[in-house]
Every structure is written in structure tokens, then in C-alpha cells.
Design a protein around this motif. Structure first.
Motif, PDB file in Angstrom:
ATOM      1  N   THR B  18      -7.248   5.171 -15.981  1.00 60.43           N
ATOM      2  CA  THR B  18      -8.284   5.076 -14.951  1.00 60.43           C
ATOM      3  C   THR B  18      -7.700   5.348 -13.577  1.00 60.43           C
ATOM      4  N   ARG B  19      -6.561   4.729 -13.331  1.00 59.37           N
ATOM      5  CA  ARG B  19      -5.910   4.932 -12.034  1.00 59.37           C
ATOM      6  C   ARG B  19      -5.671   6.409 -11.772  1.00 59.37           C
ATOM      7  N   ARG B  20      -5.185   7.088 -12.779  1.00 55.83           N
ATOM      8  CA  ARG B  20      -4.912   8.529 -12.657  1.00 55.83           C
ATOM      9  C   ARG B  20      -6.206   9.292 -12.376  1.00 55.83           C
ATOM     10  N   PRO B  52     -16.448  -0.716  -7.520  1.00 54.88           N
ATOM     11  CA  PRO B  52     -15.484  -1.818  -7.420  1.00 54.88           C
ATOM     12  C   PRO B  52     -14.178  -1.568  -8.172  1.00 54.88           C
ATOM     13  N   THR B  53     -14.225  -0.693  -9.165  1.00 55.49           N
ATOM     14  CA  THR B  53     -13.003  -0.394  -9.917  1.00 55.49           C
ATOM     15  C   THR B  53     -11.916   0.142  -8.994  1.00 55.49           C
ATOM     16  N   ILE B  54     -12.345   0.907  -8.005  1.00 54.96           N
ATOM     17  CA  ILE B  54     -11.372   1.463  -7.052  1.00 54.96           C
ATOM     18  C   ILE B  54     -10.590   0.343  -6.368  1.00 54.96           C
ATOM     19  N   TYR B  55     -11.306  -0.706  -6.005  1.00 54.49           N
ATOM     20  CA  TYR B  55     -10.655  -1.795  -5.285  1.00 54.49           C
ATOM     21  C   TYR B  55      -9.722  -2.584  -6.196  1.00 54.49           C
ATOM     22  N   ARG B  56     -10.007  -2.541  -7.477  1.00 56.70           N
ATOM     23  CA  ARG B  56      -9.138  -3.231  -8.425  1.00 56.70           C
ATOM     24  C   ARG B  56      -7.751  -2.568  -8.432  1.00 56.70           C
ATOM     25  N   HIS B  57      -7.729  -1.233  -8.272  1.00 56.75           N
ATOM     26  CA  HIS B  57      -6.458  -0.504  -8.375  1.00 56.75           C
ATOM     27  C   HIS B  57      -5.787  -0.252  -7.019  1.00 56.75           C
ATOM     28  N   PHE B  58      -6.597   0.008  -6.019  1.00 59.93           N
ATOM     29  CA  PHE B  58      -6.052   0.256  -4.673  1.00 59.93           C
ATOM     30  C   PHE B  58      -6.796  -0.689  -3.757  1.00 59.93           C
ATOM     31  N   THR B  59      -6.137  -1.665  -3.287  1.00 55.49           N
ATOM     32  CA  THR B  59      -6.844  -2.785  -2.671  1.00 55.49           C
ATOM     33  C   THR B  59      -8.001  -2.406  -1.749  1.00 55.49           C
ATOM     34  N   ASP B  60      -7.834  -1.343  -0.976  1.00 49.34           N
ATOM     35  CA  ASP B  60      -8.971  -0.911  -0.162  1.00 49.34           C
ATOM     36  C   ASP B  60      -8.906   0.596   0.042  1.00 49.34           C
ATOM     37  N   ALA B  67      -2.228   6.298  -1.296  1.00 48.10           N
ATOM     38  CA  ALA B  67      -1.738   6.664  -2.618  1.00 48.10           C
ATOM     39  C   ALA B  67      -1.992   8.143  -2.895  1.00 48.10           C
ATOM     40  N   VAL B  68      -3.155   8.621  -2.486  1.00 47.53           N
ATOM     41  CA  VAL B  68      -3.470  10.035  -2.689  1.00 47.53           C
ATOM     42  C   VAL B  68      -2.484  10.918  -1.931  1.00 47.53           C
ATOM     43  N   ALA B  69      -2.222  10.551  -0.681  1.00 47.99           N
ATOM     44  CA  ALA B  69      -1.293  11.337   0.129  1.00 47.99           C
ATOM     45  C   ALA B  69       0.094  11.352  -0.494  1.00 47.99           C
ATOM     46  N   ALA B  70       0.566  10.159  -0.865  1.00 45.41           N
ATOM     47  CA  ALA B  70       1.902  10.062  -1.449  1.00 45.41           C
ATOM     48  C   ALA B  70       1.980  10.861  -2.743  1.00 45.41           C
ATOM     49  N   ASP B  71       0.963  10.718  -3.550  1.00 48.03           N
ATOM     50  CA  ASP B  71       0.946  11.426  -4.828  1.00 48.03           C
ATOM     51  C   ASP B  71       0.967  12.939  -4.624  1.00 48.03           C
ATOM     52  N   GLY B  72       0.117  13.404  -3.727  1.00 43.56           N
ATOM     53  CA  GLY B  72       0.061  14.843  -3.463  1.00 43.56           C
ATOM     54  C   GLY B  72       1.376  15.379  -2.917  1.00 43.56           C
TER      55      GLY B  72
END
Lengths: 263, 263
Positions: B18-20, B52-60, B67-72
Motif C-alpha cells: 500500500t505504501r508503495r 485516512p490510509t495516507i495518514y497511517r503511513h505518512f503522518t501528514d 517521502a515522494v521527493a526523497a524517493d524520486g
DNA sequence: CGCCTAGTGTTACCGGCGATAACACAACGA
DNA sequence: TCGTTGTGTTATCGCCGGTAACACTAGGCG
């Protein structure tokens, strides 16, 4: 001026116009709470008007932010010398650089509005004003014969380094900022766009004749035909005060082909 | 590996976590619609989950964007050589600079996330990663005894100029970008942090730019067409320096240079 | 005078946003 | 077997940017 002329108009004695109040309120919020603190509600409340009034004056939020940025930048520059130019164009550029950085550090939120979110093709009015002034400063250096690159290239180099420096400094805790950094980067760019050479003589005739003399070294940049053509134009500027216009029309290509074509 | 080991766990055979999925959906939206296109609703819909699932994985939201920036950024660097270091530390830094700029122009929205809105004291994980690598590259130059300033100062100069350049280029229409700019700024900074003296500019460049700046005064000698033609020839002489790319770097340091009053 | 127009600010409201509380449910360990 | 932990859901909050429709004023013009 006779009193009779001072007819009563609506805004003559009004303390501050609504537009002004909105602008000031937004600027204050921007400085105190950053970009995210500038909401229609907060601004309208602080300015003592209803939210829709904002849209009446600044078509939308980005219009308001643009106006705030431009206003803040103008005010700052006006309070500084701004137009005071010395007879040393390089030193003037140095001063301009320092003022620019100082503005960014004094008003980081304004600065981020101007340079923090570039959009291809768009330029905020404030940034445009700054770019125009930079261009002027660089052109004066060029006119003094001290530029070793195109005016456009020099301006872009200076702007890139200067804004990058300012953004970097904004992101660093004031106590941890490298005091060497601003001066060194400035001089590095300055040395790259000016030669270290002393200023050349003013006046275009000298430059024209000097350039004419060096034409032989330009083989890798200009074709033989172009060199010949340039030579003729330079002759017109450097030497004979001939009449204008027609003389050049006749001159054909020096020789038939004229097509060495390097590049 | 024996089948018995492949015990059934929830995510063993799940195509993507899901996170991915959230990360990829957000990255796609970011590239296609810019920062403002990345909303909790849009991301959750694109990833097939509830907001709300988004907040479960990335607090806000800012956590997600970070995370998107770092990943990219990581993905991009990984696909490039990244760790391939030659035995010429200066050339390695050059490559690193070019890669950095290229990333910014290829993924402008990611780049703006990393550098567009600096906050004192904070550094996005992606930017931190980039800064660490820069530090390493600069330290290798220092180890080779070719640095004339502190590692920290050099890194800050390079970062300021490089990120400023990239942000500037992002804001300029691709067709109108000055092809000279990146290389010149890079070499200017490189020369300032290593002791190398600037390559002697051909004597005619200053005369060419000076003359260009004075073109407006030649109305009585040249027609408008001649002025335009002359201007183009002068740009050719003032703009490009014969050899392109790395050639200019080698030149030894005939004089100490580099220490002319940083103020 | 009386009507009209332009300018300005208002009330009331919309859809969308980031974020959270409370719940449902599967997997695991004691 | 039963709590605990991790994960995703439903339902909902308060605030945001923005707009439609109206109210009021001043000035222009017959």
C-alpha cells in the motif's frame, strides 16, 4: 492652490484606501506567519473588510500575493539608495548584489514568493523589476568594456548565483551561516563575467578599432565572409566619418564563395 | 529456496505494498499536475485507498511530499551511475553538478519540493542526501590538495550556485535557455574553490561586448539592419569560447589568484 | 429634479481541502 | 482462546479559495 480647487472627493481625506489596508494586512501576516498565514479570511479580518472585497481589488489569491511581493520589494528598494549609481559600474553591481541578498534575508517570505516557486514562462512583477535593474547594471559594465561574456549570460549567471545563495542562506539557521560565503560567491561570479583586466577606454570607436585589429583571431567563430563583413562595419564605426547609409549597400561579398563554414 | 520456507504472509505475494502504491500515485500526480495536484483525495483515489490510509503511513501531507521527493531523488540517482567515482575528483564534481541540474530539469516539481521552499533549520531528507554526496565529492578534492577554501564553504558555494541555476532554468522556457549558462557558472565556481586561474579570455571578447552595449549610439553611422547584423556577429564573439565542455578546467594556476578581497 | 451607471463592499453560500475520531478486521503470541 | 498490534475503513469537522446576488454611494446627464 485655492481652496475652491480642493473639491470634496471621496478618498481625499480617507486615511488609507481599502486596497492599501488589504496590502498592508497581507504583508504583515506574510512576515509574521509565512505564506500559509495569508488566507483570505485572515487578511480580510486584519484589514477590516469582508473576504470578497479582496477579490474585488486583486482578482484572486495569487494576484494578492503578487501585489504584496511587488509592493514589499519596491518599498525596500526605495528606502535603500536604489537609483544611486557611482562611476564604478562593477562596484555598483556589487552593491546591488548585497542589497538583493539583504532583502531576501530581511524578508524571507516575500523573497520566497518571488523566487521560490518558478513557473516556466511566468515572472512575478517584483522579480521582473529586479531582473531589469540587474540587466541595467550589467549593461553599464559592458559599456565600460569590462565584460567578457554576453550581457544576457552575465545577468543570468549573476541572478542564478545570487538567488541561489539567498535561498540557501534563508534555509540555514542565522547563527550557522558561513560569513565567508556571500563575498566569495559574489567575487567568483564577478571575476567570471568581467576580466580582471582594467577597464578599456570608453567610446565605441576605440572598441571598434581594437576589435578590428583582433579580427584575425576569430577564425574559429566567424567565417571568412563574416569576418570581412564585420571588418567593414567596424571600419565605419572606427574610422572615417562617412555619410550614413548607402555606402554599405554596394559592397558585395569579398569573393564569390565566402563559405568556409567551420562550426 | 524450498517451498516450505515460503510460508504464507500477508504481503509475500501482494503485487505492491500500500505504501508503495501511495508513493507512486503521489509521484505521478506530482509530475503531471504539479504540487497543487497532490491532494489527499486525488492520491487516495489514484492509489485505490481511502484518504485516512495516507495518514497511517505518512503522518501528514508534508510527510508524504517529503517521502515522494526523497524517493524520486533516490531513484533518479540510482539509475544514474551515482557511486561511480573516477580518479579525477574535480571531474567527478563536474559530473555531479550536471546530474543535479539534469534531475531538476527532468523533475521540476520534485526539485521544487526539495529546494523551492527552504525553512530555517529544516532540510528535506532528499536535500540532505544530496548535500551529503556533495560534501563527499568536495572532500575528495580537498584530499587531493586542490581546494583553496574550506570544504564547508566550497560545498555551500557549489550548492548555492547549482540550485540557483537549476531553479532559474526551471523558470525559463526550454527554448529560451542560454546554452552557455550552466557550463560557465559551473566553471566559475569550480575555479573559485580550486585555485585554478581563469583561462585567458581572447582579447577581443571585451571589445565585442562593449561595442554591443554601445550599439544604440551608432544611429548616425549604421542603418538599423546593419546594427542588427553587427549585433549578431558581436554576440558570436562575446558569447562562446571556442572549445566546449571540460577543456577549460585544466589550466594550472599561474598565480595565486582566488584571493582578491572577498569582503 | 430624477434616473441611470459605475464603483465598491456586503451577505450567503459552494465544493474541496487537510485532518481526526471511532470503528472493523486480520494476524500473531501467550 | 483472547488480548494486542497493525492496517484500512466510515463519517465528519473546521477552514480554505472563490462566486453569485444584492445594497449603497457618488457622479453624469436629461
Amino acid at each position: 492652490m485655492p481652496i475652491s480647487v480642493l473639491r470634496y472627493h471621496r478618498y481625499v481625506s480617507e486615511p488609507t484606501s481599502t486596497r492599501r489596508r488589504i496590502l498592508d494586512a497581507a504583508a504583515r501576516l506574510l512576515e509574521e506567519h509565512g505564506r500559509d498565514g495569508v488566507t483570505t479570511r485572515a487578511v480580510s479580518y486584519a484589514a477590516g473588510v469582508q473576504p470578497p472585497t479582496i477579490y474585488r481589488h486583486f482578482t484572486d489569491m495569487s494576484g494578492l500575493l503578487g501585489a504584496v511581493a511587488a509592493d514589499g520589494f519596491d518599498t525596500y528598494l526605495a528606502r535603500k539608495h536604489a537609483a544611486a549609481l557611482s562611476d564604478d559600474p562593477v562596484q555598483d553591481l556589487r552593491d546591488g548584489w548585497d542589497t538583493h541578498v539583504e532583502f531576501g534575508l530581511t524578508h524571507p517570505a516575500h523573497y520566497l514568493l518571488m523566487y521560490g516557486r518558478p513557473v516556466p514562462g511566468e515572472t512575478s512583477p517584483a522579480a521582473q523589476r529586479s531582473a531589469d535593474r540587474l540587466h541595467l547594471l550589467v549593461e553599464r559594465i559592458a559599456a565600460a568594456g569590462r565584460l567578457t561574456v554576453t550581457v544576457e549570460t552575465a545577468a543570468a549567471m549573476i541572478h542564478s548565483a545570487g538567488s541561489g545563495l539567498t535561498l540557501h542562506l534563508i534555509g540555514v539557521d542565522p547563527d550557522e551561516r558561513d560569513p565567508e560565503l556571500p563575498g566569495r560567491l559574489r567575487e567568483a561570479v564577478l571575476r567570471a563575467v568581467t576580466g580582471d583586466a582594467p577597464p578599456a577606454a570608453p567610446g565605441y570607436t576605440q572598441h571598434a578599432t581594437a576589435l578590428k585589429a583582433a579580427l584575425g583571431e576569430t577564425d574559429d567563430l566567424l567565417t571568412a565572409g563574416e569576418q570581412a563583413l564585420l571588418g567593414e562595419l567596424l571600419d565605419r564605426l572606427g574610422g572615417s566619418r562617412g555619410g550614413r547609409g548607402r555606402s554599405s549597400a554596394a559592397a558585395g561579398a569579398p569573393e564569390g564563395g565566402a563559405e568556409a563554414n567551420p562550426c
